[in-house]
Design an enzyme around this catalytic site. Structure first.
Site, PDB file in Angstrom:
ATOM      1  N   TYR A  55       0.820  -1.218   0.000  1.00 53.00           N
ATOM      2  CA  TYR A  55       0.000   0.000   0.000  1.00 53.00           C
ATOM      3  C   TYR A  55       0.857   1.272   0.000  1.00 53.00           C
ATOM      4  CZ  TYR A  55      -4.007  -2.925  -0.029  1.00 53.00           C
ATOM      5  OH  TYR A  55      -4.932  -3.848  -0.428  1.00 53.00           O
ATOM      6  N   ARG A  58       1.359   1.805  -3.605  1.00 50.55           N
ATOM      7  CA  ARG A  58       0.134   2.337  -4.227  1.00 50.55           C
ATOM      8  C   ARG A  58       0.007   3.834  -3.921  1.00 50.55           C
ATOM      9  NH1 ARG A  58       0.993  -1.765  -5.359  1.00 50.55           N
ATOM     10  NH2 ARG A  58       1.609  -0.549  -7.141  1.00 50.55           N
ATOM     11  N   GLN A  88     -15.232   1.756  -5.709  1.00 50.55           N
ATOM     12  CA  GLN A  88     -14.437   0.660  -5.152  1.00 50.55           C
ATOM     13  C   GLN A  88     -12.980   1.093  -5.023  1.00 50.55           C
ATOM     14  OE1 GLN A  88     -15.454  -3.355  -7.074  1.00 50.55           O
ATOM     15  NE2 GLN A  88     -16.427  -1.918  -8.455  1.00 50.55           N
ATOM     16  N   HIS A 106     -14.211   0.269  -0.450  1.00 57.45           N
ATOM     17  CA  HIS A 106     -13.065  -0.584  -0.105  1.00 57.45           C
ATOM     18  C   HIS A 106     -11.979   0.158   0.669  1.00 57.45           C
ATOM     19  CE1 HIS A 106     -14.232  -3.528  -3.598  1.00 57.45           C
ATOM     20  NE2 HIS A 106     -15.014  -3.629  -2.544  1.00 57.45           N
ATOM     21  N   GLY A 174     -15.944   1.393 -15.467  1.00 59.68           N
ATOM     22  CA  GLY A 174     -14.601   0.833 -15.273  1.00 59.68           C
ATOM     23  C   GLY A 174     -14.461  -0.180 -14.170  1.00 59.68           C
TER      24      GLY A 174
HETATM   25  P1  OAD Z   1     -10.628  -4.634 -12.252  1.00 55.17           P
HETATM   26  O1  OAD Z   1      -9.153  -4.519 -12.491  1.00 55.17           O
HETATM   27  O2  OAD Z   1     -11.185  -5.940 -11.844  1.00 55.17           O
HETATM   28  O3  OAD Z   1     -11.407  -4.161 -13.548  1.00 55.17           O
HETATM   29  C1  OAD Z   1     -11.035  -3.000 -14.222  1.00 55.17           C
HETATM   30  C2  OAD Z   1     -12.065  -2.702 -15.281  1.00 55.17           C
HETATM   31  O4  OAD Z   1     -11.708  -1.459 -15.850  1.00 55.17           O
HETATM   32  C3  OAD Z   1     -12.118  -3.732 -16.414  1.00 55.17           C
HETATM   33  O5  OAD Z   1     -13.468  -4.072 -16.690  1.00 55.17           O
HETATM   34  C4  OAD Z   1     -11.485  -2.989 -17.586  1.00 55.17           C
HETATM   35  O6  OAD Z   1     -12.048  -3.366 -18.846  1.00 55.17           O
HETATM   36  C5  OAD Z   1     -11.829  -1.559 -17.255  1.00 55.17           C
HETATM   37  N1  OAD Z   1     -10.948  -0.535 -17.841  1.00 55.17           N
HETATM   38  C6  OAD Z   1      -9.651  -0.605 -18.199  1.00 55.17           C
HETATM   39  N2  OAD Z   1      -9.220   0.566 -18.697  1.00 55.17           N
HETATM   40  C7  OAD Z   1     -10.277   1.415 -18.651  1.00 55.17           C
HETATM   41  C8  OAD Z   1     -10.480   2.780 -19.036  1.00 55.17           C
HETATM   42  N3  OAD Z   1      -9.504   3.545 -19.530  1.00 55.17           N
HETATM   43  N4  OAD Z   1     -11.714   3.303 -18.843  1.00 55.17           N
HETATM   44  C9  OAD Z   1     -12.723   2.569 -18.324  1.00 55.17           C
HETATM   45  N5  OAD Z   1     -12.588   1.291 -17.964  1.00 55.17           N
HETATM   46  C10 OAD Z   1     -11.380   0.711 -18.117  1.00 55.17           C
HETATM   47  O7  OAD Z   1     -10.979  -3.481 -11.188  1.00 55.17           O
HETATM   48  P2  OAD Z   1     -12.270  -3.353 -10.251  1.00 55.17           P
HETATM   49  O8  OAD Z   1     -13.468  -3.918 -10.910  1.00 55.17           O
HETATM   50  O9  OAD Z   1     -12.305  -1.955  -9.767  1.00 55.17           O
HETATM   51  O10 OAD Z   1     -10.550  -4.488  -4.200  1.00 55.17           O
HETATM   52  O11 OAD Z   1     -11.846  -4.287  -9.047  1.00 55.17           O
HETATM   53  C11 OAD Z   1     -12.693  -4.412  -7.945  1.00 55.17           C
HETATM   54  C12 OAD Z   1     -11.907  -4.667  -6.700  1.00 55.17           C
HETATM   55  O12 OAD Z   1     -11.003  -5.756  -6.894  1.00 55.17           O
HETATM   56  C13 OAD Z   1     -10.978  -3.537  -6.308  1.00 55.17           C
HETATM   57  O13 OAD Z   1     -11.645  -2.517  -5.593  1.00 55.17           O
HETATM   58  C14 OAD Z   1      -9.947  -4.204  -5.458  1.00 55.17           C
HETATM   59  C15 OAD Z   1      -9.724  -5.451  -6.288  1.00 55.17           C
HETATM   60  O14 OAD Z   1      -9.312  -6.570  -5.612  1.00 55.17           O
HETATM   61  C16 OAD Z   1      -9.786  -4.677  -3.099  1.00 55.17           C
HETATM   62  O15 OAD Z   1      -8.571  -4.745  -3.130  1.00 55.17           O
HETATM   63  C17 OAD Z   1     -10.586  -4.825  -1.854  1.00 55.17           C
END
Ligand code: OAD
Length: 236
Positions: A55, A58, A88, A106, A174
């Protein structure tokens, strides 16, 4: 006149164009770090130093990033809508872009909290030193990242569900919709409410969701246009 309520659920994709890695895309964070080591309650018990290090890294990346046009467009929409962002993301880019109501499901990178009292939270500043398992807060408590680890409850999900139930327009941006309970928010929208999902590589969604297959900045331009032209579909 009462402003329509625009509720927006964001994931890592909205910050991708600010240079912040997503989790599950090719080259994403979970390809390079074992998720259960750096982001789970068990991992934190086994090796808290590794989790703090993850972290800290990050946080350093966040301090070098700026909000992008998608974050700013959401802040701008507050002129015409009561905008509520449910994110998130643990970054603070929505706040730095000017959004005034941001609910973090989160946790938040720029905060730490007591390991013994979850309600005792302190903010970090850009000058704060890296945290370690020995970091103590001003009250003397040992502190941990203010992050919801896997295997932990998501206390903010209840207020988030309430917001989605009241939405006049609901927008998802996203996120891979892979992590619950956040991914389930879509199911609380009232019937007839327009639902949009902006993502260049969208996940499966329930019927009726309007998918904008685009990056967040471009998708926000398309959405803003639509909102301007279709007031009759959502004005309450
Ligand atoms: P993910 O990495 O799972 O998904 C990212 C999404 O963003 C995907 O659907 C991509 O297609 C999309 N993406 C990529 N580039 C983009 C752009 N320029 N514009 C729009 N979309 C784009 O991330 P999250 O769904 O946020 O939690 O992940 C959910 C949780 O999983 C996070 O909060 C984190 C992780 O584990 C914890 O750590 C508790």
């Amino acid at each position: 006149m009462k402003k329509p309520k625009l509720v927006v659920s964001t994931g890592a994709g909205i910050s991708a164009e600010s240079g912040i890695s997503t989790f599950r895309d090719a080259g994403g964070l979970w390809e390079n770090y074992p998720v259960m080591d750096v982001a789970s309650a068990d991992g934190f018990r086994r090796n808290p130093a590794l989790v703090h290090e993850f972290y800290n890294a990050r946080r350093r990346a966040l301090l070098e990033s700026e909000p992008n046009a998608a974050h700013r467009a959401l802040a701008d929409l507050e002129k015409d809508f009561d905008v509520y962002v449910i994110t998130q993301n643990v970054d603070d880019l929505h706040e730095r872009a000017g959004s005034s109501r941001v609910l973090h499901l989160h946790g938040e990178l720029m905060k730490i909290r007591s390991v013994s009292d979850p309600d005792y939270i302190e903010s970090l500043t850009p000058d704060s030193p890296d945290t370690t398992p020995q970091t103590r807060g001003r009250r003397g408590d040992l502190m941990r990242p203010h992050i919801v680890f896997f295997q932990e409850a998501v206390p903010m999900i209840e207020p988030a569900v309430e917001l989605v139930r009241e939405a006049d327009v609901f927008v998802v941006i996203g996120t891979s919709l892979a992590v619950y309970p956040a991914a389930g928010l879509l199911h609380y929208v009232r019937p007839g409410v327009p639902v949009f999902y902006i993502d260049p590589n969208p996940a499966q969604t329930p019927a009726g969701v309007r998918v904008i297959r685009a990056k967040a900045t471009e998708g926000m331009r398309i959405l803003t246009d639509w909102l301007r032209k279709h007031r009759e579909e959502y004005v309450v």
